[in-house]
Design a protein around this motif. Structure first.
Motif, PDB file in Angstrom:
ATOM      1  N   ALA A  10      -2.260   1.565 -53.469  1.00 13.26           N
ATOM      2  CA  ALA A  10      -1.918   1.613 -54.977  1.00 13.26           C
ATOM      3  C   ALA A  10      -1.190   3.832 -55.255  1.00 13.26           C
ATOM      4  CB  ALA A  10      -3.270   1.248 -55.541  1.00 13.26           C
ATOM      5  N   ALA A  11      -2.069   4.062 -54.246  1.00 20.62           N
ATOM      6  CA  ALA A  11      -1.634   5.503 -54.153  1.00 20.62           C
ATOM      7  C   ALA A  11      -0.577   6.094 -53.918  1.00 20.62           C
ATOM      8  CB  ALA A  11      -2.805   6.601 -53.204  1.00 20.62           C
ATOM      9  N   GLY A  12       0.059   5.102 -53.080  1.00 22.48           N
ATOM     10  CA  GLY A  12       1.167   5.768 -52.580  1.00 22.48           C
ATOM     11  C   GLY A  12       1.385   5.730 -50.815  1.00 22.48           C
ATOM     12  N   ALA A  13      -0.085   5.192 -50.685  1.00 27.02           N
ATOM     13  CA  ALA A  13       0.260   5.441 -48.843  1.00 27.02           C
ATOM     14  C   ALA A  13       1.739   4.878 -48.172  1.00 27.02           C
ATOM     15  CB  ALA A  13      -0.883   5.433 -48.182  1.00 27.02           C
ATOM     16  N   ASP A  14       2.515   5.468 -46.941  1.00 25.95           N
ATOM     17  CA  ASP A  14       2.984   4.831 -46.172  1.00 25.95           C
ATOM     18  C   ASP A  14       2.554   4.158 -45.169  1.00 25.95           C
ATOM     19  OD1 ASP A  14       5.436   5.953 -47.418  1.00 25.95           O
ATOM     20  OD2 ASP A  14       5.508   7.735 -47.061  1.00 25.95           O
ATOM     21  N   ILE A  15       1.521   5.108 -44.822  1.00 26.26           N
ATOM     22  CA  ILE A  15       0.445   4.547 -44.046  1.00 26.26           C
ATOM     23  C   ILE A  15      -0.698   4.789 -44.040  1.00 26.26           C
ATOM     24  CG2 ILE A  15       0.294   4.363 -40.885  1.00 26.26           C
ATOM     25  CD1 ILE A  15       3.545   6.066 -41.567  1.00 26.26           C
ATOM     26  N   ILE A  16      -1.355   3.472 -43.164  1.00 22.79           N
ATOM     27  CA  ILE A  16      -2.696   3.607 -43.382  1.00 22.79           C
ATOM     28  C   ILE A  16      -3.484   3.393 -41.690  1.00 22.79           C
ATOM     29  CG2 ILE A  16      -4.670   2.397 -44.552  1.00 22.79           C
ATOM     30  CD1 ILE A  16      -2.929   1.007 -46.755  1.00 22.79           C
ATOM     31  N   ARG A  17      -4.331   4.296 -41.602  1.00 22.23           N
ATOM     32  CA  ARG A  17      -4.971   3.714 -40.103  1.00 22.23           C
ATOM     33  C   ARG A  17      -6.309   3.743 -40.948  1.00 22.23           C
ATOM     34  NH1 ARG A  17      -7.130   8.491 -36.135  1.00 22.23           N
ATOM     35  NH2 ARG A  17      -6.853   9.504 -38.065  1.00 22.23           N
ATOM     36  N   ILE A  18      -6.407   2.986 -38.934  1.00 26.80           N
ATOM     37  CA  ILE A  18      -7.991   1.838 -39.192  1.00 26.80           C
ATOM     38  C   ILE A  18      -8.865   2.024 -38.218  1.00 26.80           C
ATOM     39  CG2 ILE A  18      -9.011  -0.286 -39.685  1.00 26.80           C
ATOM     40  CD1 ILE A  18      -7.253  -1.167 -41.548  1.00 26.80           C
ATOM     41  N   ALA A  19     -10.074   2.379 -37.856  1.00 24.22           N
ATOM     42  CA  ALA A  19     -10.422   2.511 -36.678  1.00 24.22           C
ATOM     43  C   ALA A  19     -11.076   1.231 -36.193  1.00 24.22           C
ATOM     44  CB  ALA A  19     -11.653   3.662 -36.834  1.00 24.22           C
ATOM     45  N   VAL A  20     -10.736   0.999 -35.105  1.00 24.13           N
ATOM     46  CA  VAL A  20     -11.239   0.172 -33.947  1.00 24.13           C
ATOM     47  C   VAL A  20     -12.279   0.179 -32.594  1.00 24.13           C
ATOM     48  CG1 VAL A  20     -10.583  -2.499 -32.991  1.00 24.13           C
ATOM     49  CG2 VAL A  20      -9.728  -2.381 -35.200  1.00 24.13           C
ATOM     50  N   ASP A  21     -12.887   0.134 -32.864  1.00 28.32           N
ATOM     51  CA  ASP A  21     -14.112   0.602 -31.617  1.00 28.32           C
ATOM     52  C   ASP A  21     -15.007  -0.803 -30.416  1.00 28.32           C
ATOM     53  OD1 ASP A  21     -14.547   3.083 -30.044  1.00 28.32           O
ATOM     54  OD2 ASP A  21     -16.812   2.676 -31.070  1.00 28.32           O
ATOM     55  N   ASN A  22     -14.832  -1.782 -31.019  1.00 23.84           N
ATOM     56  CA  ASN A  22     -15.251  -3.174 -30.148  1.00 23.84           C
ATOM     57  C   ASN A  22     -14.893  -4.248 -31.463  1.00 23.84           C
ATOM     58  OD1 ASN A  22     -16.625  -3.776 -33.340  1.00 23.84           O
ATOM     59  ND2 ASN A  22     -17.697  -2.009 -32.671  1.00 23.84           N
ATOM     60  N   PRO A  23     -15.725  -5.376 -30.511  1.00 25.89           N
ATOM     61  CA  PRO A  23     -14.932  -6.451 -30.627  1.00 25.89           C
ATOM     62  C   PRO A  23     -14.356  -7.576 -32.800  1.00 25.89           C
ATOM     63  CG  PRO A  23     -15.149  -6.832 -28.466  1.00 25.89           C
ATOM     64  CD  PRO A  23     -16.433  -5.289 -28.936  1.00 25.89           C
ATOM     65  N   LYS A  24     -16.168  -6.756 -32.794  1.00 30.61           N
ATOM     66  CA  LYS A  24     -16.139  -7.045 -34.244  1.00 30.61           C
ATOM     67  C   LYS A  24     -15.269  -5.927 -35.047  1.00 30.61           C
ATOM     68  CE  LYS A  24     -21.592  -8.089 -34.008  1.00 30.61           C
ATOM     69  NZ  LYS A  24     -22.655  -7.627 -34.048  1.00 30.61           N
ATOM     70  N   ASP A  25     -14.662  -5.285 -34.935  1.00 32.27           N
ATOM     71  CA  ASP A  25     -13.969  -4.526 -35.813  1.00 32.27           C
ATOM     72  C   ASP A  25     -12.515  -5.397 -35.314  1.00 32.27           C
ATOM     73  OD1 ASP A  25     -15.511  -2.750 -36.127  1.00 32.27           O
ATOM     74  OD2 ASP A  25     -14.858  -1.390 -34.418  1.00 32.27           O
ATOM     75  N   VAL A  26     -11.960  -5.920 -34.872  1.00 34.51           N
ATOM     76  CA  VAL A  26     -10.926  -6.839 -34.328  1.00 34.51           C
ATOM     77  C   VAL A  26     -11.126  -7.858 -34.919  1.00 34.51           C
ATOM     78  CG1 VAL A  26      -9.470  -7.891 -31.969  1.00 34.51           C
ATOM     79  CG2 VAL A  26     -10.468  -6.017 -31.559  1.00 34.51           C
ATOM     80  N   ALA A  27     -12.164  -8.673 -34.847  1.00 33.09           N
ATOM     81  CA  ALA A  27     -12.303  -9.271 -36.123  1.00 33.09           C
ATOM     82  C   ALA A  27     -11.266  -9.375 -37.340  1.00 33.09           C
ATOM     83  CB  ALA A  27     -13.328 -10.222 -35.983  1.00 33.09           C
ATOM     84  N   ALA A  28     -12.620  -8.264 -37.635  1.00 36.68           N
ATOM     85  CA  ALA A  28     -12.333  -8.052 -39.326  1.00 36.68           C
ATOM     86  C   ALA A  28     -11.526  -6.925 -39.637  1.00 36.68           C
ATOM     87  CB  ALA A  28     -13.577  -6.880 -39.398  1.00 36.68           C
ATOM     88  N   LEU A  29     -10.381  -6.814 -38.105  1.00 32.38           N
ATOM     89  CA  LEU A  29      -9.189  -6.597 -38.504  1.00 32.38           C
ATOM     90  C   LEU A  29      -8.165  -7.454 -38.870  1.00 32.38           C
ATOM     91  CD1 LEU A  29      -6.877  -3.998 -38.033  1.00 32.38           C
ATOM     92  CD2 LEU A  29      -6.541  -4.356 -36.175  1.00 32.38           C
ATOM     93  N   ALA A  30      -7.824  -9.018 -38.171  1.00 36.03           N
ATOM     94  CA  ALA A  30      -6.894  -9.585 -38.240  1.00 36.03           C
ATOM     95  C   ALA A  30      -7.601 -10.412 -40.112  1.00 36.03           C
ATOM     96  CB  ALA A  30      -8.287 -10.922 -37.929  1.00 36.03           C
TER      97      ALA A  30
END
Length: 379
Positions: free
Chosen positions: A47-67
């Motif tokens: 909504a603020a107009g971000a062209d790209i948004i970065r997310i951190a992934v460090d473990n399998p639970k993060d991977v599932a959340a990313l999906a």
């Protein structure tokens, strides 16, 4: 504003480099496993107009959340921060448009394996899934073998050398869809490192940022200085303003970034040729998903308020929110803190003083600050 043209790379529906406008990006501040909060954060940044948004992934639970996050925000251009587990690349690549890795972290993982093999794996994954890549070099986590080659205090040459080395690796693998970032909390070092790199590799797109810039307004000033000095040289293809902010205010990073770009385009400058820091300097990392205790954000604010009495002293205090960058990026500060889930590590330069609860830490910091001021007065 962009007389220097690098090659073009594609990140989802955004293209950077070439004749494209400078893209503005930010990073989700919530813990990735908190799916609802992270989706909301992505929505706020979009909504603020971000062209790209970065997310951190460090473990399998993060991977599932990313999906789940990807399913909820199918059109977002997502970049993933692989942090300390580069082997997760093949699991996250189907959900993102860009992979970011830190050469210093690759050095520390699977040390018996050549770095070239790790880079080849990342390139193979990126190529298979149509992802761009970012080689993200941070002053506080440079390959120690690079640091040992140069004089103490020279953090710029090792950063640039590391970036150039990894560019060569990607080039040798025939992969050209990558950009580079060279970040420090000192805007002058950000300027010098990026100028040196751009001279050596004018073809490679650069992502600009002052890491741990701190809280507004100081963090905005530091970032503005670096961006004005670099972008007016034609250096910079995408930017991120890294500010310590409450989670709901992370969109301000996009707003500030676009304002700086607008000012530069219109010839409105607020910086001098070099950023001269005088008086108390508090650096703090942006509130991102690596933060393991949200109390870090309040701590940074409380440190600024508590240390107001020392504002005339040339002392640097670092407040870091996680174990990834905290240990290394507090070494150059006079007093440093990096936050764990239930305690805060207090340091004086590279030496650890102790671990204290969030309730204790301000009093301990005050004592160390008073001691440091007294020592300097008597020197």
């Amino acid at each position: 504003m962009k007389p220097r043209q690098t090659r073009e790379i594609r990140i989802g529906n955004v293209r950077i480099g070439g004749a494209n406008p400078i893209a503005v990006q930010s990073m989700a501040a919530t813990r990735t496993v908190d799916v609802a909060a992270t989706i909301r954060q992505v929505e706020l940044l979009e909504a603020a107009g971000a062209d790209i948004i970065r997310i951190a992934v460090d473990n399998p639970k993060d991977v599932a959340a990313l999906a789940e996050i990807r399913r909820a925000r199918p059109n977002a251009n997502l970049s993933i921060d692989l942090q300390e587990n580069y082997r997760l690349a093949e699991k996250v690549a189907p959900f993102v448009q860009k992979l970011r890795y830190n050469p210093g972290h690759l050095y520390h993982l699977e040390r018996a394996k050549p770095v070239q093999e790790k880079v080849r794996y990342l390139v193979d994954v990126a190529r298979a899934h149509g992802c761009a890549m970012r080689i993200g070099v941070n002053a506080g986590s440079v390959d120690p073998e690079k640091l040992e080659k140069y004089a103490h205090g020279d953090s710029i040459t090792p950063m640039v050398e590391s970036a150039l080395e990894h560019c060569a690796m990607l080039d040798d693998l025939g992969f050209d869809q990558y950009c580079v970032s060279l970040k420090d909390s000192d805007p002058n070092k950000v300027i010098d490192a990026n100028v040196a790199f751009a001279e050596a590799r004018p073809d490679v797109p650069l992502h600009l940022g002052v890491t741990e810039a701190g809280m507004p307004p100081d963090g905005v000033i530091k970032t503005r200085v670096a961006f004005e000095q670099l972008i007016t040289r034609g250096i910079g293809d995408t930017i991120r303003v890294s500010l310590t902010l409450p989670f709901d205010d992370k969109g301000d990073e996009i707003t500030v970034g676009r304002q700086i770009l607008s000012d530069i385009e219109s010839g409105r400058f607020r910086s001098v040729p070099r950023f001269e820091q005088h008086g108390l300097n508090i650096i703090s990392c942006p509130s991102c998903s690596r933060v393991e205790n949200e109390a870090f954000i309040d701590l940074a604010q409380n440190v600024r308020a508590m240390t107001e009495y020392a504002k005339e002293h040339d002392i640097t205090i670092a407040v870091m929110g996680c174990r990834v960058n905290g240990p290394g990026e507090t070494d150059d500060a006079d007093l440093g803190m990096w936050c764990a889930p239930s305690f805060v590590n207090l340091k004086r330069g590279p030496k650890t003083i102790g671990q204290f609860t969030y309730e204790e830490i301000l009093g301990k910091l005050r004592g160390e600050l008073d001691t440091l001021i007294e020592e300097r007065a008597n020197a």
